[in-house]
Write a protein that holds these residues in place. Structure first.
Motif, PDB file in Angstrom:
ATOM      1  N   PHE A   1     -16.690  -7.039  -2.777  1.00 40.77           N
ATOM      2  CA  PHE A   1     -16.750  -6.031  -3.829  1.00 40.77           C
ATOM      3  C   PHE A   1     -16.652  -4.608  -3.264  1.00 40.77           C
ATOM      4  O   PHE A   1     -16.061  -3.721  -3.897  1.00 40.77           O
ATOM      5  N   THR A   2     -17.216  -4.390  -2.078  1.00 39.10           N
ATOM      6  CA  THR A   2     -17.097  -3.063  -1.473  1.00 39.10           C
ATOM      7  C   THR A   2     -15.653  -2.771  -1.086  1.00 39.10           C
ATOM      8  O   THR A   2     -15.138  -1.670  -1.339  1.00 39.10           O
ATOM      9  N   CYS A   3     -14.974  -3.752  -0.482  1.00 34.38           N
ATOM     10  CA  CYS A   3     -13.567  -3.575  -0.119  1.00 34.38           C
ATOM     11  C   CYS A   3     -12.707  -3.361  -1.362  1.00 34.38           C
ATOM     12  O   CYS A   3     -11.799  -2.518  -1.365  1.00 34.38           O
ATOM     13  N   LEU A   4     -12.985  -4.115  -2.424  1.00 35.29           N
ATOM     14  CA  LEU A   4     -12.231  -3.962  -3.669  1.00 35.29           C
ATOM     15  C   LEU A   4     -12.414  -2.560  -4.239  1.00 35.29           C
ATOM     16  O   LEU A   4     -11.437  -1.898  -4.628  1.00 35.29           O
ATOM     17  N   ALA A   5     -13.664  -2.076  -4.279  1.00 34.31           N
ATOM     18  CA  ALA A   5     -13.940  -0.747  -4.831  1.00 34.31           C
ATOM     19  C   ALA A   5     -13.256   0.343  -4.005  1.00 34.31           C
ATOM     20  O   ALA A   5     -12.631   1.263  -4.564  1.00 34.31           O
ATOM     21  N   LEU A   6     -13.338   0.245  -2.674  1.00 34.16           N
ATOM     22  CA  LEU A   6     -12.728   1.265  -1.823  1.00 34.16           C
ATOM     23  C   LEU A   6     -11.206   1.199  -1.869  1.00 34.16           C
ATOM     24  O   LEU A   6     -10.534   2.240  -1.780  1.00 34.16           O
ATOM     25  N   PHE A   7     -10.662   0.010  -2.014  1.00 36.03           N
ATOM     26  CA  PHE A   7      -9.206  -0.121  -2.157  1.00 36.03           C
ATOM     27  C   PHE A   7      -8.735   0.570  -3.438  1.00 36.03           C
ATOM     28  O   PHE A   7      -7.716   1.265  -3.456  1.00 36.03           O
ATOM     29  N   LEU A   8      -9.485   0.390  -4.529  1.00 40.34           N
ATOM     30  CA  LEU A   8      -9.136   1.043  -5.791  1.00 40.34           C
ATOM     31  C   LEU A   8      -9.257   2.560  -5.678  1.00 40.34           C
ATOM     32  O   LEU A   8      -8.481   3.300  -6.295  1.00 40.34           O
ATOM     33  N   VAL A   9     -10.227   3.027  -4.879  1.00 41.65           N
ATOM     34  CA  VAL A   9     -10.350   4.467  -4.635  1.00 41.65           C
ATOM     35  C   VAL A   9      -9.101   4.989  -3.921  1.00 41.65           C
ATOM     36  O   VAL A   9      -8.537   6.033  -4.289  1.00 41.65           O
ATOM     37  N   LEU A  10      -8.642   4.260  -2.900  1.00 42.32           N
ATOM     38  CA  LEU A  10      -7.426   4.652  -2.186  1.00 42.32           C
ATOM     39  C   LEU A  10      -6.214   4.634  -3.114  1.00 42.32           C
ATOM     40  O   LEU A  10      -5.352   5.518  -3.062  1.00 42.32           O
ATOM     41  N   LEU A  11      -6.153   3.627  -3.971  1.00 47.23           N
ATOM     42  CA  LEU A  11      -5.046   3.523  -4.921  1.00 47.23           C
ATOM     43  C   LEU A  11      -5.040   4.715  -5.873  1.00 47.23           C
ATOM     44  O   LEU A  11      -3.982   5.255  -6.213  1.00 47.23           O
ATOM     45  N   ARG A  12      -6.238   5.135  -6.285  1.00 42.11           N
ATOM     46  CA  ARG A  12      -6.349   6.296  -7.155  1.00 42.11           C
ATOM     47  C   ARG A  12      -5.929   7.566  -6.421  1.00 42.11           C
ATOM     48  O   ARG A  12      -5.250   8.439  -6.982  1.00 42.11           O
ATOM     49  N   ILE A  13      -6.311   7.686  -5.152  1.00 39.07           N
ATOM     50  CA  ILE A  13      -6.000   8.885  -4.365  1.00 39.07           C
ATOM     51  C   ILE A  13      -4.495   9.056  -4.207  1.00 39.07           C
ATOM     52  O   ILE A  13      -3.953  10.147  -4.410  1.00 39.07           O
ATOM     53  N   VAL A  14      -3.791   7.972  -3.832  1.00 36.79           N
ATOM     54  CA  VAL A  14      -2.357   8.105  -3.569  1.00 36.79           C
ATOM     55  C   VAL A  14      -1.555   8.311  -4.846  1.00 36.79           C
ATOM     56  O   VAL A  14      -0.390   8.731  -4.785  1.00 36.79           O
ATOM     57  N   ASN A  15      -2.139   8.026  -5.999  1.00 39.82           N
ATOM     58  CA  ASN A  15      -1.446   8.241  -7.267  1.00 39.82           C
ATOM     59  C   ASN A  15      -1.969   9.471  -8.006  1.00 39.82           C
ATOM     60  O   ASN A  15      -1.725   9.637  -9.200  1.00 39.82           O
ATOM     61  N   SER A  16      -2.680  10.325  -7.284  1.00 42.77           N
ATOM     62  CA  SER A  16      -3.172  11.594  -7.816  1.00 42.77           C
ATOM     63  C   SER A  16      -2.215  12.705  -7.386  1.00 42.77           C
ATOM     64  O   SER A  16      -1.300  12.481  -6.574  1.00 42.77           O
ATOM     65  N   PRO A  17      -2.392  13.926  -7.896  1.00 49.56           N
ATOM     66  CA  PRO A  17      -1.567  15.046  -7.415  1.00 49.56           C
ATOM     67  C   PRO A  17      -1.656  15.234  -5.904  1.00 49.56           C
ATOM     68  O   PRO A  17      -0.663  15.609  -5.261  1.00 49.56           O
ATOM     69  N   PHE A  18      -2.823  14.964  -5.329  1.00 45.90           N
ATOM     70  CA  PHE A  18      -2.976  15.041  -3.864  1.00 45.90           C
ATOM     71  C   PHE A  18      -2.024  14.067  -3.176  1.00 45.90           C
ATOM     72  O   PHE A  18      -1.355  14.417  -2.200  1.00 45.90           O
ATOM     73  N   GLY A  19      -1.949  12.846  -3.689  1.00 47.00           N
ATOM     74  CA  GLY A  19      -1.045  11.854  -3.112  1.00 47.00           C
ATOM     75  C   GLY A  19       0.408  12.254  -3.263  1.00 47.00           C
ATOM     76  O   GLY A  19       1.235  11.995  -2.363  1.00 47.00           O
ATOM     77  N   THR A  20       0.752  12.886  -4.384  1.00 42.52           N
ATOM     78  CA  THR A  20       2.126  13.349  -4.591  1.00 42.52           C
ATOM     79  C   THR A  20       2.510  14.402  -3.561  1.00 42.52           C
ATOM     80  O   THR A  20       3.630  14.407  -3.035  1.00 42.52           O
ATOM     81  N   VAL A  21       1.579  15.294  -3.258  1.00 42.46           N
ATOM     82  CA  VAL A  21       1.835  16.315  -2.233  1.00 42.46           C
ATOM     83  C   VAL A  21       2.021  15.657  -0.863  1.00 42.46           C
ATOM     84  O   VAL A  21       2.908  16.049  -0.088  1.00 42.46           O
ATOM     85  N   LEU A  22       1.220  14.650  -0.564  1.00 38.83           N
ATOM     86  CA  LEU A  22       1.371  13.945   0.712  1.00 38.83           C
ATOM     87  C   LEU A  22       2.762  13.326   0.835  1.00 38.83           C
ATOM     88  O   LEU A  22       3.392  13.390   1.902  1.00 38.83           O
ATOM     89  N   GLU A  23       3.255  12.732  -0.255  1.00 34.41           N
ATOM     90  CA  GLU A  23       4.594  12.142  -0.229  1.00 34.41           C
ATOM     91  C   GLU A  23       5.657  13.218  -0.049  1.00 34.41           C
ATOM     92  O   GLU A  23       6.663  13.006   0.648  1.00 34.41           O
ATOM     93  N   ALA A  24       5.457  14.375  -0.662  1.00 35.87           N
ATOM     94  CA  ALA A  24       6.405  15.479  -0.486  1.00 35.87           C
ATOM     95  C   ALA A  24       6.429  15.942   0.971  1.00 35.87           C
ATOM     96  O   ALA A  24       7.493  16.228   1.534  1.00 35.87           O
ATOM     97  N   ILE A  25       5.250  16.002   1.593  1.00 32.63           N
ATOM     98  CA  ILE A  25       5.164  16.393   2.999  1.00 32.63           C
ATOM     99  C   ILE A  25       5.842  15.349   3.880  1.00 32.63           C
ATOM    100  O   ILE A  25       6.532  15.676   4.849  1.00 32.63           O
ATOM    101  N   ARG A  26       5.657  14.083   3.530  1.00 35.15           N
ATOM    102  CA  ARG A  26       6.311  13.014   4.291  1.00 35.15           C
ATOM    103  C   ARG A  26       7.830  13.136   4.241  1.00 35.15           C
ATOM    104  O   ARG A  26       8.508  12.967   5.254  1.00 35.15           O
ATOM    105  N   GLU A  27       8.359  13.454   3.061  1.00 33.99           N
ATOM    106  CA  GLU A  27       9.809  13.519   2.902  1.00 33.99           C
ATOM    107  C   GLU A  27      10.406  14.761   3.566  1.00 33.99           C
ATOM    108  O   GLU A  27      11.460  14.687   4.191  1.00 33.99           O
TER     109      GLU A  27
END
Length: 350
Positions: free
Chosen positions: A187-213
């Motif tokens: 359950f801890t791994c599931l919760a933290l995985f969902l947190v990561l999923l939320r982060i990468v699909n937030s505006p912060f994650g979009t900026v990270l993808e722009a920096i990557r490109e």
């Protein structure tokens, strides 16, 4: 609706959706579907490595940062729990203090490395992280009185998480502390995985993808590239430390080979590539395939060699001692046929 609330990132493939649901159900019901010590241990390792690989995908897949220090952060979390459990009284407070201390230490070290190194070219940053990780591994091996050296550390965890704690039976399965320990990990791994999923699909994650490109273009339109990369490094390091803490709670042992080995770093890199970089869901499939192959490929080869005894050459090729060769062949084929990873192939068909 729930997917939109959590991340907004749908699997976008019927086959991928089915695979993810199968993995979720199998892990959630592992003590009941696959009774026994080895299957439960395999399921717990899969949970831990899903979180560890997802945290690395935040760096490599979404930010474009190649780091070889990820297992060092994994080790910070594991040794944090071990040292707290040894120097504090056996209890939940020791696990909490060790987990938070390990995550904080990982984030601080990642911040320092990022602050001084993320301005350089990618290959030089990778070399710096490799040097730091190697230095920490040597230091852990030499500080025997503190870390146990090459022998590692064993320690006690709350009795409620050990096999000695018994609760009764459910559907014919004896519920003990080991199963409770597994569900803590799950359950801890599931919760933290969902947190990561939320982060990468937030505006912060979009900026990270722009920096990557294109980091120069991202800098030109006003984003502080080094600040975003450093923040991503700190988040990734903290999540890796949480994975290490859960692994330490599960094993009740830490040592250089179980948490700081460079082989683990290579395994994590392979899992990210096989599952699909920059997808998060790739961490799930990559970890499941890799851990299952590590644990059961040798057994399957032994069975295959026994069934083909009367045939020429095949029993020798299926000799269990050659399992690493076949594991390597499987990974080469998977990269060849799935250049964008399994998730990328399922989503695009290419």
């Amino acid at each position: 609706m729930l997917v939109n609330l959590i991340s907004g990132d749908r699997p976008r493939s019927t086959i991928l959706t089915i695979l993810l649901l199968v993995v979720l159900v199998c892990l959630a019901l592992a003590p009941f579907l696959f009774p026994g010590v080895r299957p439960l241990d395999t399921a717990a390792r899969i949970c831990v490595f899903i979180l560890l690989v997802a945290s690395y995908d935040l760096l490599l897949g979404y930010t474009g940062i190649v780091s070889f220090a990820h297992t060092m952060f994994f080790g910070f979390g594991a040794y944090g729990v071990a040292l707290a459990s040894i120097h504090m009284e056996r209890g939940w407070d020791a696990l909490l203090v060790g987990t938070l201390a390990g995550a904080l230490a990982a984030a601080v070290v990642a911040f320092v490395i990022g602050l001084f190194s993320l301005r350089v070219r990618a290959i030089f940053f990778a070399m710096i992280t490799l040097a730091v990780a190697s230095a920490v591994a040597v230091l852990v091996s030499q500080l025997f009185q503190l870390t146990g050296g090459e022998d590692g550390l064993t320690y006690q965890i709350p009795r409620e998480l050990t096999p000695a704690f018994r609760l009764g039976e459910v559907f014919g399965v004896r519920i003990n502390g080991r199963i409770l320990n597994y569900y803590l990990v799950f359950f801890t791994c599931l919760a933290l995985f969902l947190v990561l999923l939320r982060i990468v699909n937030s505006p912060f994650g979009t900026v990270l993808e722009a920096i990557r490109e294109n980091d120069f273009r991202a800098e030109a339109i006003g984003y502080r590239v080094v600040a975003y990369r450093t923040a991503a490094s700190c988040l990734s390091a903290a999540m890796a430390a949480f994975a290490g803490s859960l692994y330490a709670i599960w094993l009740r042992y830490v040592g250089p080979d179980t948490t700081l080995s460079f082989e683990i770093m290579l395994d994590v890199l392979l899992m990210v590539v096989i599952g699909g970089m920059g997808t998060m869901y790739g961490a799930v499939l990559g970890a499941v395939i890799f851990v299952l192959a590590q644990n059961y490929l040798q057994t399957l080869m032994g069975a295959g060699a026994g069934l083909t005894q009367g045939l020429p050459l095949i029993p020798q090729l299926l000799d269990p001692n050659r399992w690493l060769m076949w594991l390597g062949i499987l990974f080469v084929l998977s990269v060849y046929f799935f250049p964008t990873g399994i998730v990328g192939r399922l989503r695009t068909g290419k």
